[in-house]
Scaffold this motif. Structure first.
Motif, mmCIF file in Angstrom:
data_model
loop_
_atom_site.group_PDB
_atom_site.id
_atom_site.type_symbol
_atom_site.label_atom_id
_atom_site.label_comp_id
_atom_site.label_asym_id
_atom_site.label_seq_id
_atom_site.Cartn_x
_atom_site.Cartn_y
_atom_site.Cartn_z
ATOM 1 N N LEU A 86 34.647 49.931 30.357
ATOM 2 C CA LEU A 86 35.621 49.588 29.663
ATOM 3 C C LEU A 86 35.598 48.290 29.112
ATOM 4 C CD1 LEU A 86 38.585 51.725 31.111
ATOM 5 C CD2 LEU A 86 37.115 52.254 29.380
ATOM 6 N N PRO A 87 35.222 47.718 28.213
ATOM 7 C CA PRO A 87 34.808 46.080 27.911
ATOM 8 C C PRO A 87 36.456 45.680 27.703
ATOM 9 C CG PRO A 87 34.484 47.484 26.040
ATOM 10 C CD PRO A 87 34.683 48.590 27.038
ATOM 11 N N ASN A 88 36.232 44.274 27.952
ATOM 12 C CA ASN A 88 37.508 43.533 27.740
ATOM 13 C C ASN A 88 37.917 43.095 26.358
ATOM 14 O OD1 ASN A 88 38.316 43.660 30.630
ATOM 15 N ND2 ASN A 88 37.345 41.827 31.075
ATOM 16 N N ALA A 89 38.991 43.166 25.869
ATOM 17 C CA ALA A 89 39.348 42.695 24.691
ATOM 18 C C ALA A 89 40.872 42.180 24.734
ATOM 19 C CB ALA A 89 39.257 43.492 23.374
ATOM 20 N N ILE A 90 41.164 41.185 25.890
ATOM 21 C CA ILE A 90 42.410 41.121 26.150
ATOM 22 C C ILE A 90 43.208 40.521 25.143
ATOM 23 C CG2 ILE A 90 43.589 39.552 28.007
ATOM 24 C CD1 ILE A 90 41.769 41.504 29.282
ATOM 25 N N ILE A 91 44.457 41.074 25.194
ATOM 26 C CA ILE A 91 45.611 40.484 24.352
ATOM 27 C C ILE A 91 46.843 39.878 25.159
ATOM 28 C CG2 ILE A 91 47.420 41.354 22.822
ATOM 29 C CD1 ILE A 91 45.986 43.914 22.116
ATOM 30 N N PRO A 92 46.710 38.397 25.319
ATOM 31 C CA PRO A 92 47.710 37.647 26.230
ATOM 32 C C PRO A 92 49.304 38.279 25.871
ATOM 33 C CG PRO A 92 45.960 36.418 25.427
ATOM 34 C CD PRO A 92 45.677 37.688 24.482
ATOM 35 N N ASP A 93 49.526 38.291 24.703
ATOM 36 C CA ASP A 93 50.857 38.653 24.275
ATOM 37 C C ASP A 93 51.345 40.018 24.894
ATOM 38 O OD1 ASP A 93 50.887 36.411 22.659
ATOM 39 O OD2 ASP A 93 50.823 37.473 20.725
ATOM 40 N N ILE A 94 50.621 40.483 25.435
ATOM 41 C CA ILE A 94 51.223 41.735 26.211
ATOM 42 C C ILE A 94 52.136 41.219 27.384
ATOM 43 C CG2 ILE A 94 50.662 43.893 27.607
ATOM 44 C CD1 ILE A 94 48.129 44.232 25.655
ATOM 45 N N GLY A 95 51.516 40.391 28.059
ATOM 46 C CA GLY A 95 52.158 39.648 29.303
ATOM 47 C C GLY A 95 53.620 39.187 29.107
ATOM 48 N N ASN A 96 53.826 38.831 27.692
ATOM 49 C CA ASN A 96 55.032 38.002 27.345
ATOM 50 C C ASN A 96 55.820 39.085 26.994
ATOM 51 O OD1 ASN A 96 53.922 35.676 27.566
ATOM 52 N ND2 ASN A 96 53.233 35.654 25.565
ATOM 53 N N ILE A 97 55.851 40.560 26.855
ATOM 54 C CA ILE A 97 56.822 41.679 26.397
ATOM 55 C C ILE A 97 57.719 41.552 27.745
ATOM 56 C CG2 ILE A 97 57.309 43.995 26.266
ATOM 57 C CD1 ILE A 97 54.413 44.032 24.650
ATOM 58 N N ARG A 98 58.948 41.266 27.152
ATOM 59 C CA ARG A 98 60.379 41.495 28.256
ATOM 60 C C ARG A 98 60.782 42.708 28.266
ATOM 61 N NH1 ARG A 98 62.885 36.952 30.025
ATOM 62 N NH2 ARG A 98 61.429 35.770 28.853
ATOM 63 N N ASP A 109 54.353 39.448 32.545
ATOM 64 C CA ASP A 109 53.693 38.755 33.636
ATOM 65 C C ASP A 109 54.488 38.330 34.872
ATOM 66 O OD1 ASP A 109 51.247 38.707 32.401
ATOM 67 O OD2 ASP A 109 51.701 36.826 30.965
ATOM 68 N N GLU A 110 55.837 37.839 34.204
ATOM 69 C CA GLU A 110 56.620 37.474 35.517
ATOM 70 C C GLU A 110 57.215 38.501 36.351
ATOM 71 O OE1 GLU A 110 59.368 34.161 32.831
ATOM 72 O OE2 GLU A 110 59.862 36.170 32.822
ATOM 73 N N PHE A 111 57.280 39.626 36.039
ATOM 74 C CA PHE A 111 57.591 40.819 36.777
ATOM 75 C C PHE A 111 56.350 41.223 37.761
ATOM 76 C CE2 PHE A 111 57.705 45.341 37.718
ATOM 77 C CZ PHE A 111 58.882 45.497 38.243
ATOM 78 N N LEU A 112 55.446 41.323 37.345
ATOM 79 C CA LEU A 112 54.189 41.758 37.943
ATOM 80 C C LEU A 112 53.954 40.734 39.183
ATOM 81 C CD1 LEU A 112 51.817 43.222 35.225
ATOM 82 C CD2 LEU A 112 53.396 44.509 37.022
ATOM 83 N N VAL A 113 53.915 39.351 39.003
ATOM 84 C CA VAL A 113 53.632 38.357 39.982
ATOM 85 C C VAL A 113 54.561 38.458 40.837
ATOM 86 C CG1 VAL A 113 52.020 37.402 38.330
ATOM 87 C CG2 VAL A 113 54.424 36.538 38.713
ATOM 88 N N SER A 114 55.897 38.750 40.859
ATOM 89 C CA SER A 114 57.079 38.853 41.705
ATOM 90 C C SER A 114 56.607 39.500 42.770
ATOM 91 C CB SER A 114 58.340 39.143 41.071
ATOM 92 O OG SER A 114 59.297 39.313 41.985
ATOM 93 N N PRO A 115 56.805 38.809 44.020
ATOM 94 C CA PRO A 115 56.555 39.497 45.392
ATOM 95 C C PRO A 115 57.626 40.612 45.386
ATOM 96 C CG PRO A 115 57.405 37.622 45.861
ATOM 97 C CD PRO A 115 57.160 37.442 44.558
ATOM 98 N N ASP A 116 58.887 40.587 44.983
ATOM 99 C CA ASP A 116 59.950 41.533 44.959
ATOM 100 C C ASP A 116 59.708 42.931 43.891
ATOM 101 O OD1 ASP A 116 61.541 40.234 46.743
ATOM 102 O OD2 ASP A 116 62.242 38.839 44.957
ATOM 103 N N SER A 117 58.582 42.753 43.065
ATOM 104 C CA SER A 117 58.385 43.920 42.257
ATOM 105 C C SER A 117 57.613 45.169 43.050
ATOM 106 C CB SER A 117 57.612 43.354 40.918
ATOM 107 O OG SER A 117 56.143 43.156 41.343
ATOM 108 N N TYR A 118 56.882 44.337 44.038
ATOM 109 C CA TYR A 118 55.754 45.455 44.874
ATOM 110 C C TYR A 118 54.701 46.167 43.850
ATOM 111 C CZ TYR A 118 58.049 44.625 49.227
ATOM 112 O OH TYR A 118 58.400 44.319 50.561
#
Length: 429
Positions: A86-98, A109-118
């Motif tokens: 599966l080649p990469n075609a990264i769309i950075p804006d996905i991480g900005n979805i709230r 992005d904020e949710f996934l890096v939070s240790p409280d999200s598990y």
């Protein structure tokens, strides 16, 4: 584990916990899944793990998500084809979805890096290319527990048999499974088993008695006695009794999924694992094996325990999209099977009359049309979704050629809140 404990912890999807209850239960940081366990910890987990650990998301749940094969009998389905990358075609804006979560209004992005999200792994695949991928709590090729996400594999197999003319979905289960003749399962139409509407007392929500059908089924899968008696899955299922009419409403049940396993084995004359390997797994250019976990008497527990790496779970989702040929040598999901799923005659009233409202609440979305074919939610635009205990999930949008898959060790399904915002963001139109 005592029977009463089994009764308390049965539902893989239906229990309603407070968000991030693992802090109350003492769950280790999710980073432990990357750091690993000592020999002493591993032996303790193997010797003392119970399904209760999954439902209360104890520290052993984090371990089991990676090492289920060390407690369950397991059929290993190995890679048969060269890996189709599966080649990469990264769309950075996905991480900005709230989305609004129990941790507040956070971007993905904020949710996934939070240790409280598990959160452990999250991948978005668009037109056969990885648009977003992160592994905050696991190694990218680690196998991981799917929980109830595997239910859709049971319906996939039956839909293949329908396409092949081996099963008529309007006929009864008893027409194909000799063991069901004379039981309450005998006259249940296959289509009602596919759509979680059998009209029997097997609801996932029936936790009032430690001798309910769902309680006893789970005990049988664990090799645990109920009132001093060890049972197998079939004997438990044959004790089911009518409770309403088949087809009336969406009543979620792992017991129903297992009826499809018995159906597939009766028609194919093969074990479920062997048949799935032959018809599905052997066609896909996967990266790792599929672990099909088994009951003590050797039945594939397709309603829940399987283990797979995240990109391979996404590849299974891609079988339902226009990009299926980028991961498979054959079209495993036929156009007819996809049509039966997306254009199911099941109505919104069917969904709301049963367990549908609870599923929409977890999604944070009340636009779901219905459920069918073991999928938890189907939207008017043709998208569909399946969840699993401790926040595992698979979201498929054939129209957008989009798949979202994720793993977690968190009981309140917060990651579901991002699915529709991602799909409807306009990034994939």
């Amino acid at each position: 584990m005592k029977p009463i404990k089994i009764a308390i912890c049965l539902s893989l999807l239906s229990l309603s916990f407070g968000a991030f209850a693992q802090e109350e239960k003492g769950l280790a940081p999710v980073s432990k899944a990357i750091e690993g366990w000592s020999a002493e910890e591993t032996l303790d987990n193997i010797r003392n793990f119970s399904v209760r650990d999954l439902v209360i998301t104890s520290e052993r749940a984090l371990w089991y998500h990676r090492y289920a094969s060390q407690t369950n009998k397991t059929a290993i389905l190995v890679r048969r084809q060269p890996t189709m990358e599966l080649p990469n075609a990264i769309i950075p804006d996905i991480g900005n979805i709230r989305a609004e979560t129990a941790l507040g209004s956070l971007t993905l992005d904020e949710f996934l890096v939070s240790p409280d999200s598990y959160a452990q792994g999250f991948v978005v695949v668009h037109k056969g290319k990885v648009a977003y991928e992160t592994y905050p709590g696991m190694l990218e090729l680690d196998p991981h527990f799917t929980a109830s996400v595997s239910k859709v594999l049971a319906s996939l197999v039956i839909d293949q048999m329908i396409d092949d003319g081996l099963i008529d979905e309007n006929k009864s289960l008893g027409s194909y499974v000799p063991e069901f003749v004379g039981s309450a399962w005998e006259n249940v139409p296959v289509v009602d088993a596919l759509d979680m509407s059998v009209g029997l007392n097997v609801s996932e929500y029936d936790r009032t008695s430690d001798v309910s059908i769902i309680s006893r089924l789970m005990a049988a899968e664990l090799g645990e006695p109920i009132n001093g008696k060890l049972e197998n899955m079939l004997d438990v299922m044959l004790d089911a009794e009518p409770q309403g009419e088949p087809g009336d409403s969406f009543i979620y049940s792992s017991v129903v999924t297992q009826s499809l396993v018995f159906l597939a084995e009766a028609v194919s004359k093969k074990s479920w694992s062997d048949y799935f390997d032959e018809r599905v797994w052997s066609k896909i250019g996967v990266e790792g094996p599929l672990q099909v976990h088994l009951s003590p008497d050797g039945m594939a527990i397709v309603h829940g325990p399987m283990s797979i790496n995240l990109r391979d779970l996404a590849r299974l989702g891609m079988l339902y999209t226009p990009s299926w040929s980028k991961v498979s040598t054959e079209q495993v999901v036929s156009p007819m099977a996809l049509d039966r799923l997306q254009n199911t005659p099941r109505t919104r009233e069917f969904y709301l009359a049963g367990n549908g409202p609870a599923f929409m609440d977890r999604l944070g979305d009340n636009t779901v049309k219905t459920a069918a074919r073991q999928w938890d939610a189907i939207w008017p635009d043709g998208d569909f979704f399946k969840a699993g205990l401790n926040t595992q999930g698979l979201y498929v949008s054939p129209k957008r050629d989009l798949v979202i898959a994720y793993f977690s060790t968190e009981p309140s399904q917060q990651m579901q809140k991002y699915l529709r915002p991602i799909a409807t963001s306009g990034l994939f139109d």
